[in-house]
Motif scaffolding. Sequence first.
Motif, PDB file in Angstrom:
ATOM      1  N   LEU A  66       0.818  -1.210   0.000  1.00 29.52           N
ATOM      2  CA  LEU A  66       0.000   0.000   0.000  1.00 29.52           C
ATOM      3  C   LEU A  66       0.853   1.261   0.000  1.00 29.52           C
ATOM      4  O   LEU A  66       0.456   2.281  -0.562  1.00 29.52           O
ATOM      5  N   LEU A  69       1.478   2.899  -3.341  1.00 28.73           N
ATOM      6  CA  LEU A  69       0.469   3.763  -3.945  1.00 28.73           C
ATOM      7  C   LEU A  69       0.842   5.233  -3.783  1.00 28.73           C
ATOM      8  O   LEU A  69       0.555   6.058  -4.644  1.00 28.73           O
ATOM      9  N   ARG A  70       1.478   5.542  -2.679  1.00 27.15           N
ATOM     10  CA  ARG A  70       1.899   6.931  -2.459  1.00 27.15           C
ATOM     11  C   ARG A  70       3.238   7.221  -3.127  1.00 27.15           C
ATOM     12  O   ARG A  70       3.448   8.281  -3.710  1.00 27.15           O
ATOM     13  N   PRO A  73       2.735   6.765  -7.695  1.00 26.82           N
ATOM     14  CA  PRO A  73       1.357   6.956  -8.158  1.00 26.82           C
ATOM     15  C   PRO A  73       1.148   6.307  -9.519  1.00 26.82           C
ATOM     16  O   PRO A  73       2.025   6.330 -10.369  1.00 26.82           O
ATOM     17  N   GLN A  76      -1.028  -0.081 -10.208  1.00 24.43           N
ATOM     18  CA  GLN A  76      -2.301  -0.773 -10.034  1.00 24.43           C
ATOM     19  C   GLN A  76      -2.078  -1.992  -9.147  1.00 24.43           C
ATOM     20  O   GLN A  76      -1.056  -2.666  -9.273  1.00 24.43           O
ATOM     21  N   ILE A  90      -7.299  -2.018  -6.974  1.00 28.75           N
ATOM     22  CA  ILE A  90      -6.980  -0.801  -6.240  1.00 28.75           C
ATOM     23  C   ILE A  90      -6.097   0.052  -7.144  1.00 28.75           C
ATOM     24  O   ILE A  90      -5.049  -0.395  -7.607  1.00 28.75           O
ATOM     25  N   THR A  91      -6.549   1.254  -7.397  1.00 31.06           N
ATOM     26  CA  THR A  91      -5.811   2.156  -8.264  1.00 31.06           C
ATOM     27  C   THR A  91      -5.217   3.268  -7.426  1.00 31.06           C
ATOM     28  O   THR A  91      -5.909   3.878  -6.617  1.00 31.06           O
ATOM     29  N   GLY A  92      -3.952   3.508  -7.612  1.00 30.68           N
ATOM     30  CA  GLY A  92      -3.281   4.553  -6.849  1.00 30.68           C
ATOM     31  C   GLY A  92      -3.138   5.830  -7.647  1.00 30.68           C
ATOM     32  O   GLY A  92      -2.941   5.805  -8.853  1.00 30.68           O
TER      33      GLY A  92
END
Length: 125
Positions: A66, A69-70, A73, A76, A90-92
């Motif tokens: 997770l 994701l940050r 960016p 996926q 989950i899309t970031g």
Amino acid sequence: MENQFSVVVLGDSLLMDSVAGNLRDELSLSVIRVEASCINNRECLKSIQPDLIVFEWDAPRPCSILALLREQPGVQLLGIDTSCSQIVEITGGLHPVQNMKEFCQLAQNSLADTKNMKEAAEHIR
């Protein structure tokens, strides 16, 4: 022309072996297997800079996935939920906001997207 996307398949189960093989064979993707021992090493995942990470939803998900994701960016995440034969996507993305009005606009857009996805899912069922 060769596909430029890189896919990380996390874990070392037989299911993940099959997923990796099918992505390689069916879509000619660059698939990188990451063993369970490396999953908690965020630097390992960060250095690969994948476009897509596939993991088993039921397996323990380390924070490092997770966190990407940050840090990256656009990556996926696809979680395979074998208990109900579904994929959790989950899309970031990072969205800079300067004020509450911009935040509310982003929230409204996200809710509209969610509504569209729910409607599409109902048609599939």
